[in-house]
Design an enzyme around this catalytic site. Structure first.
Site, mmCIF file in Angstrom:
data_model
loop_
_atom_site.group_PDB
_atom_site.id
_atom_site.type_symbol
_atom_site.label_atom_id
_atom_site.label_comp_id
_atom_site.label_asym_id
_atom_site.label_seq_id
_atom_site.Cartn_x
_atom_site.Cartn_y
_atom_site.Cartn_z
ATOM 1 N N MET A 30 0.853 -1.188 0.000
ATOM 2 C CA MET A 30 0.000 0.000 0.000
ATOM 3 C C MET A 30 0.893 1.244 0.000
ATOM 4 S SD MET A 30 -3.443 -0.922 2.040
ATOM 5 C CE MET A 30 -2.854 -0.683 3.690
ATOM 6 N N TYR A 32 4.146 3.904 0.776
ATOM 7 C CA TYR A 32 4.909 4.480 1.879
ATOM 8 C C TYR A 32 5.996 3.475 2.292
ATOM 9 C CZ TYR A 32 5.541 8.444 4.873
ATOM 10 O OH TYR A 32 6.061 9.579 5.438
ATOM 11 N N LEU A 33 6.792 3.119 1.277
ATOM 12 C CA LEU A 33 7.739 2.007 1.404
ATOM 13 C C LEU A 33 8.771 2.265 2.501
ATOM 14 C CD1 LEU A 33 8.353 1.287 -2.396
ATOM 15 C CD2 LEU A 33 6.610 0.316 -0.888
ATOM 16 N N HIS A 34 9.136 1.212 3.207
ATOM 17 C CA HIS A 34 10.186 1.291 4.228
ATOM 18 C C HIS A 34 11.078 0.059 4.072
ATOM 19 C CE1 HIS A 34 7.729 -1.656 6.290
ATOM 20 N NE2 HIS A 34 6.703 -0.817 6.301
ATOM 21 N N HIS A 37 9.611 -3.318 3.307
ATOM 22 C CA HIS A 37 9.252 -3.579 1.902
ATOM 23 C C HIS A 37 10.509 -3.890 1.079
ATOM 24 C CE1 HIS A 37 5.785 -0.825 3.065
ATOM 25 N NE2 HIS A 37 5.172 -1.906 2.629
ATOM 26 N N GLN A 61 -10.401 -2.490 2.343
ATOM 27 C CA GLN A 61 -9.932 -3.184 3.545
ATOM 28 C C GLN A 61 -9.919 -2.268 4.772
ATOM 29 O OE1 GLN A 61 -6.044 -4.069 1.522
ATOM 30 N NE2 GLN A 61 -5.178 -3.791 3.557
ATOM 31 N N GLN A 148 5.779 -11.524 7.365
ATOM 32 C CA GLN A 148 5.255 -12.270 8.520
ATOM 33 C C GLN A 148 4.598 -11.331 9.540
ATOM 34 O OE1 GLN A 148 4.739 -15.402 9.218
ATOM 35 N NE2 GLN A 148 4.278 -15.149 11.389
HETATM 36 O O1 PAF Z 1 -0.200 -5.783 3.509
HETATM 37 C C1 PAF Z 1 -0.604 -4.864 2.776
HETATM 38 O O2 PAF Z 1 0.081 -3.859 2.564
HETATM 39 C C2 PAF Z 1 -1.998 -4.969 2.158
HETATM 40 O O3 PAF Z 1 -2.886 -5.595 3.003
HETATM 41 C C3 PAF Z 1 -1.988 -5.640 0.764
HETATM 42 C C4 PAF Z 1 -1.553 -7.089 0.858
HETATM 43 C C5 PAF Z 1 -1.077 -4.880 -0.175
HETATM 44 C C6 PAF Z 1 -3.404 -5.620 0.176
HETATM 45 O O4 PAF Z 1 -3.886 -4.331 0.024
#
Ligand code: PAF
Length: 283
Positions: A30, A32-34, A37, A61, A148
Site C-alpha cells: 500500500m 509508503y515504502l520502508h 518492503h 480493507q 510475517q
Molecule cells: O499488507 C498490505 O500492505 C496490504 O494488506 C496488501 C496485501 C497490499 C493488500 O492491500
C-alpha cells in the site's frame, strides 16, 4: 523501471514476460515504502526474473471509521525507493481503475477471516483477499511475497491460493524490526514521540511470552496476563487483543502441549495508533 497505471497495460506486460519464459515475482504493497518492503523486494528478486511492486491503498480493507484517508502516501518517494531497489515494474492503479462503479465481487475466506484482526476489523480480510486476487490476475506472478508481520493476512492469503487454485508460490519474509524491536510499519509514522518510546513493549511482551513458554509455562491465560502487565505499564498503551493460537487454524489454545507450533499475536493501541505484531514458536 517501467511505471504502469492501467490494468490492460499491466496484463499485456505480464503476458509478454511470460511469453519470454521469464518468471514474475510480485510484492503487493500500500506504498509508503520502508526497509521492510525493501527486504520483500530483495527476496522476490532472488526468486523471480522480473520484479513487480504494486502500490494501491485499498479502500475496501478499511472500515469507514479507520485511517484510509490519513494513510501515509508519498508516491514520488516510493518511486525513487523502488527504482533504487531495482524494481522492474511499478504498478500504481487508481481506485477507479481497480473498482469500477458496478463492481460486485467479493472474495471471502470463511472462519479464518473472522478471527483475531477480523473480529476487531470486520470486513478487513474480505477487502484484502479481493484486492490480492485481483492483483494476482493482473500481474500474473509465479511468486508473491508477504511479510510475517501480518501473520493472519499470510494465513488467509495462503488459504485463498490453495482453495482457488492460484498457481502462485507464496513466500513469507520475517518481520523487519527497528533496533529497539518495534516491527516496521507505515503506521509507525502516526506515533507521537512519547508513544514511539513506549511502543517497543509490544515486542518485549512477545519475547517474554516466548521465554515463559520455553521455560515450561503452559497455561495461556497466565502467559497473556504476564504480557498484559508489561504492556499496560505503559501510559499510552491499551490492548485490543492477545492471542495464543494454532498457526494454521488460528484456533485459540488453552494450554500449550509439547511439540505444538504456537502463533502469539496481538494488537495494541498507542493513543490513536493501532499496531500489530506476532511471533511464531516451535517448541
Ligand atoms: O499488507 C498490505 O500492505 C496490504 O494488506 C496488501 C496485501 C497490499 C493488500 O492491500
Amino acid at each position: 523501471m517501467r511505471i504502469i497505471e492501467t490494468i490492460s497495460e499491466m496484463q499485456s506486460a505480464a503476458e509478454e514476460i511470460r511469453l519470454c519464459r521469464k518468471t514474475i515475482g510480485v510484492v503487493p504493497t500500500m506504498g509508503y515504502l520502508h526497509e521492510g518492503h525493501i527486504s520483500l523486494i530483495k527476496t522476490v528478486r532472488e526468486n523471480a526474473d522480473i520484479v513487480i511492486v504494486t502500490i494501491f491503498v485499498n479502500p475496501t480493507q478499511f472500515a469507514p471509521h479507520e485511517d484510509f484517508s490519513l494513510y501515509p502516501r508519498d508516491i514520488n518517494r516510493d518511486t525513487q525507493l523502488a527504482e533504487s531497489a531495482e524494481v522492474d515494474i511499478l504498478f500504481i492503479p487508481s481506485s477507479i481503475e481497480m473498482y469500477s462503479s458496478d463492481f460486485l465481487t467479493k472474495v471471502n475466506i470463511e472462519h479464518l477471516s473472522a478471527k483475531l484482526e477480523g473480529k476487531s476489523r470486520p470486513g478487513h480480510f474480505q477487502g484484502v483477499t479481493t484486492i490480492v486476487a485481483k492483483l494476482f490476475n493482473i500481474t500474473k506472478p509465479h511468486v508473491a511475497i508477504f511479510g510475517q508481520k501480518d501473520a493472519q493476512q499470510v494465513i488467509v492469503i495462503k488459504r485463498m491460493v490453495q482453495d482457488l487454485n492460484f498457481d502462485i508460490k507464496i513466500i513469507v519474509v520475517p518481520t523487519m524490526r527497528e533496533p529497539d524491536g518495534l516491527a516496521m510499519s507505515s503506521r509507525n509514522t502516526y506515533l507521537t514521540p512519547a508513544e514511539r518510546s513506549e511502543s517497543p513493549v509490544i515486542f518485549a511482551s512477545l519475547r517474554e511470552a516466548e521465554y515463559l513458554i520455553k521455560n515450561g509455562l503452559k497455561n495461556c491465560l497466565t502467559i497473556k496476563e504476564n504480557m498484559s502487565k508489561l504492556i499496560l505499564d505503559k501510559k499510552s498503551a491499551s490492548i485490543d487483543y492477545i492471542s495464543i493460537a494454532d498457526p494454521i487454524t488460528l484456533d485459540e489454545y488453552g494450554t500449550i502441549e509439547q511439540g505444538q507450533p504456537v502463533l502469539i499475536s496481538l494488537a495494541v493501541r498507542f493513543g490513536k495508533t493501532r499496531l500489530i505484531d506476532n511471533i511464531l514458536i516451535n517448541i
